[in-house]
Design a protein around this motif. Structure first.
Motif, short mmCIF file in Angstrom:
data_model
loop_
_atom_site.label_atom_id
_atom_site.label_comp_id
_atom_site.label_asym_id
_atom_site.label_seq_id
_atom_site.Cartn_x
_atom_site.Cartn_y
_atom_site.Cartn_z
N LEU A 59 0.82 -1.21 0.00
CA LEU A 59 0.00 0.00 0.00
C LEU A 59 0.86 1.27 0.00
O LEU A 59 0.45 2.29 -0.55
N ASN B 140 1.68 1.62 -3.65
CA ASN B 140 0.51 1.96 -4.47
C ASN B 140 -0.74 1.83 -3.61
O ASN B 140 -1.26 0.72 -3.42
N ALA B 141 -1.22 2.94 -3.10
CA ALA B 141 -2.39 2.93 -2.21
C ALA B 141 -3.68 2.53 -2.93
O ALA B 141 -4.67 2.23 -2.28
N ARG B 142 -3.65 2.50 -4.24
CA ARG B 142 -4.84 2.14 -5.01
C ARG B 142 -4.84 0.70 -5.49
O ARG B 142 -5.71 0.31 -6.26
N PRO C 113 -5.75 -2.91 -5.99
CA PRO C 113 -7.00 -3.60 -5.64
C PRO C 113 -6.78 -4.70 -4.60
O PRO C 113 -5.72 -5.33 -4.54
N PHE D 228 -4.90 7.23 3.29
CA PHE D 228 -4.50 6.81 1.96
C PHE D 228 -4.32 8.11 1.18
O PHE D 228 -5.15 9.02 1.27
N THR D 229 -3.25 8.22 0.45
CA THR D 229 -2.95 9.49 -0.17
C THR D 229 -2.39 9.31 -1.57
O THR D 229 -2.15 8.19 -2.02
N VAL D 230 -2.18 10.42 -2.23
CA VAL D 230 -1.61 10.44 -3.57
C VAL D 230 -0.33 11.25 -3.53
O VAL D 230 -0.29 12.32 -2.92
#
Length: 142
Positions: free
Chosen positions: A12, A15-17, A19, A50-52
């Protein structure tokens, strides 16, 4: 936190996104187990957000360093668990020779970096460390 939690946090962070199905395939756990673990990590505060990160933020990291770590006796697994739980530790490598681990660190500024080093040195089982701040990247593998 066990090894599955550590694997999930590491993935995570990268890459927090990602799946849940990909996390399940990567870890060998079921989708339900992965989802429950992430929910628990959020609920207990281990995952705060969770961030970008934009490309600019990735390229303009404040302070990056390599920390070589020597561990006392048979405490390597416990030390590794503690190090993997620090968000500033981007990668952790076991090695041979004088150093037991090499940690890649990234922090926003020198004051925060100093605090991260202090926290690392206080981990039970760490005997000594040597830190090298990275000045310029001449080649990176992305």
């Amino acid at each position: 936190m066990d090894d599955l939690d550590q694997e999930l946090l590491s993935a995570l962070r990268h890459n927090a996104r990602i799946p849940v199905s990909s996390l399940a395939a990567m870890t060998g756990a079921s989708r339900a187990t992965v989802a429950a673990r992430i929910d628990r990590l959020v609920a207990n505060g281990t995952i705060a957000a969770f961030t970008v990160r934009t490309g600019h933020e990735t390229r303009a990291a404040g302070v990056r360093a390599i920390v070589m770590i020597e561990v006392l006796g048979k405490l390597a697994d416990k030390v590794a668990d503690q190090l993997r739980g620090l968000p500033q530790v981007r990668a952790l490598h076991s090695t041979n020779g004088k150093w037991d681990f090499i940690a890649e660190l990234e922090d926003r500024d020198l004051v925060s970096f100093d605090e991260t080093l202090r926290r690392i040195r206080l981990i039970n089982g760490i005997n000594t460390t040597e830190t090298n701040i990275l000045l310029k990247t001449r080649k990176a593998s992305f």
